[in-house]
Design an enzyme around this catalytic site. Sequence first.
Site, PDB file in Angstrom:
ATOM      1  N   ASP A 226       0.851  -1.184   0.000  1.00 17.45           N
ATOM      2  CA  ASP A 226       0.000   0.000   0.000  1.00 17.45           C
ATOM      3  C   ASP A 226       0.892   1.241   0.000  1.00 17.45           C
ATOM      4  O   ASP A 226       2.004   1.231   0.532  1.00 17.45           O
ATOM      5  CB  ASP A 226      -0.883   0.016   1.242  1.00 17.45           C
ATOM      6  CG  ASP A 226      -1.678  -1.272   1.390  1.00 17.45           C
ATOM      7  OD1 ASP A 226      -2.567  -1.503   0.566  1.00 17.45           O
ATOM      8  OD2 ASP A 226      -1.395  -2.043   2.334  1.00 17.45           O
ATOM      9  N   ASP A 265      -1.775  -2.905  -4.660  1.00 13.91           N
ATOM     10  CA  ASP A 265      -2.589  -3.211  -3.486  1.00 13.91           C
ATOM     11  C   ASP A 265      -3.438  -1.981  -3.189  1.00 13.91           C
ATOM     12  O   ASP A 265      -4.043  -1.409  -4.088  1.00 13.91           O
ATOM     13  CB  ASP A 265      -1.704  -3.629  -2.319  1.00 13.91           C
ATOM     14  CG  ASP A 265      -2.476  -4.371  -1.230  1.00 13.91           C
ATOM     15  OD1 ASP A 265      -3.682  -4.636  -1.413  1.00 13.91           O
ATOM     16  OD2 ASP A 265      -1.877  -4.677  -0.187  1.00 13.91           O
ATOM     17  N   ASP A 269      -4.221   1.771   4.059  1.00 13.82           N
ATOM     18  CA  ASP A 269      -4.799   0.761   4.953  1.00 13.82           C
ATOM     19  C   ASP A 269      -4.687   1.243   6.395  1.00 13.82           C
ATOM     20  O   ASP A 269      -3.649   1.796   6.799  1.00 13.82           O
ATOM     21  CB  ASP A 269      -4.071  -0.579   4.826  1.00 13.82           C
ATOM     22  CG  ASP A 269      -4.601  -1.425   3.675  1.00 13.82           C
ATOM     23  OD1 ASP A 269      -5.401  -0.903   2.873  1.00 13.82           O
ATOM     24  OD2 ASP A 269      -4.199  -2.600   3.577  1.00 13.82           O
ATOM     25  N   ARG A 324     -13.965   0.451  -2.164  1.00 14.56           N
ATOM     26  CA  ARG A 324     -13.287   0.689  -0.886  1.00 14.56           C
ATOM     27  C   ARG A 324     -12.946   2.158  -0.672  1.00 14.56           C
ATOM     28  O   ARG A 324     -11.777   2.543  -0.664  1.00 14.56           O
ATOM     29  CB  ARG A 324     -12.024  -0.168  -0.758  1.00 14.56           C
ATOM     30  CG  ARG A 324     -12.284  -1.650  -0.823  1.00 14.56           C
ATOM     31  CD  ARG A 324     -11.023  -2.444  -0.532  1.00 14.56           C
ATOM     32  NE  ARG A 324     -11.245  -3.872  -0.676  1.00 14.56           N
ATOM     33  CZ  ARG A 324     -10.335  -4.818  -0.478  1.00 14.56           C
ATOM     34  NH1 ARG A 324      -9.108  -4.459  -0.128  1.00 14.56           N
ATOM     35  NH2 ARG A 324     -10.628  -6.087  -0.634  1.00 14.56           N
TER      36      ARG A 324
END
Length: 446
Positions: A226, A265, A269, A324
Site C-alpha cells: 500500500d 494493493d 490501509d 473501498r
Amino acid sequence: MRTQRCHGRVIAVVAGCTALVLAVTGTASGSASASASAQSGARAGLDRQVLPARDGWAAYGTGTTGGAAADAAHVYTVTTWEQFKAALADGGSAPRIVRVKGMIDADGPSCASFAVPGYDFAAYLKTYDPAVWGRTENLDAEPDDSPEGLRRASAARQAAFVKAAVPADTTIVGIGRDAGFQGASLQIKGVDNVIVRNLTFESPLDCFPQWDPTDTADGNWNSEYDSAVVHGSTHVWLDHNTFTDGEHPDSTLPTYYGRLYQQHDGELDIVKGADYVTASWNVFEDHDKTILIGNSDSASTAAVDRGHLKATFHHNLFRNLVERAPRIRFGQVDSYNNHVVAGAGHSYTYGIGMESQLVAEHNAFTLPDGVPAGTILKKWKDAPVTAADNHVNGRPTDLIAVHNAEVPGGILRSGAGWTPVLRTRVDRPQAVPGLVGHRAGAGRLR
C-alpha cells in the site's frame, strides 16, 4: 581514501551525500541549510503545523502534533529515497521533520534487480497453470526452492527496498507543489503521533504478485505494498495528499490465466488495532481497492480491532475508483463532506463490514449514467449505518433507502449508534464539489 564533491563540499566517499545532507539540513548554518530555507520560504511554518483541535478522530485525547517540537538538528530536507530512509532512521526517538523536495523514485533500479538467483517467471506460470496445478490448493506450502518459494524470496528483497518505517513524533511534508514518491510504501507501524502532508503518492508496483488459485472460483493474482499503512498506530493525520496509480493504471497491466496480473494493493490501509486517524483534503484517484479499515473477519483479528479503528474522512476527493472508499470492519468511521466522482468501473463506495459503525453525512456523489445510487453502499456483513444529508448528482438522496430498494437481498439497517463530535467545519453537500475540487490534494495547501 577516495573523495567526491557533494553539495558543494568535498567529502570521503564512505560518508556519502546522504550523510552530508542529513548533517547540514539539520543545522541553522551552512549553504545547504540556507538553500533549504529559501526553497521552503513560500510555505514557512507548514512543517510545524499541527492538527487543529477537534479535527476528526486524530484530535482525540493528546491530539496530533507530529514533529512540530523538533529541534534544528532533526529537521531534514531530502531529494532521494536513500536520504529519506536515512532521515527516518537518524536521531533515535527525537521528534523529527522530514521535508521532501521533488518526486522521489522509490521503485528501485528494476524488477530484475530484486529477483533472487533461479527465479523464472515463465517457470512460475508453467508450474501453477490451473490446468496443471488445479484450483483447490493454494501455494502456501510450496518449499523455498520451488518457483513460489523463489517468488517469495524475491518479493522480500523488493519489500525491504520500497518500505520505509516511520517513527513516532514525525512530520513528513512536501515542499512546494510537486513533492512526493513513486513506488513508496510508508509503514506507520506501532507508533504514535505522525503527520503526512502535501505529498503525491504514485502507487507501488509489485514485481512479484502471488497466484492464488483458491481466491474466487477463477483464482486471482494478489499483490503487496500500500502507499501508506497505518498498522497498530495512533494519532495519525494525512492531509492534502494525492494517492494515484499514476503512470501504471490497471489498464496497462497484463493478464495471465485469464486474470488481471494485479500489481497494485491499496492506497491507504488502517489495520491491526490502529486508532485516531484523520484523513482530510486528500485526493484518492484511479485505483481499484482503495482504502481498507480492518483486514479480516477472523476471531484473532477481531480481538485486536474491536473497539479501535476510529477514523475520520472529510473533504476528500474520491475519483475514478472501483471500490473501498473505504471498506470498513469494526471501526467507528466518520465520513463527511467528501466528493465521490464515480467512473464507469465503479463497484461500490462504502463497504459495510463486520461490526462497522459508519456515519456518512453531508457528502456529494457524482455518478455517471449506468451507475445506480444503490451501489454507493455495499453490505458485506450486517451492521447499522447512519447516512444523512447526502446528495447524489445534486439531489438529496437517502442512501440506505435507495440501496435497500435496489438491493433487496442486502438490506441495511439505519443508525450507527454513535454521534461524531470531533468536527471543525461542516459544509453543505451542495458546496462540497466546488470546495474539494479546488482545494483537495497535494500542492494546494494554503
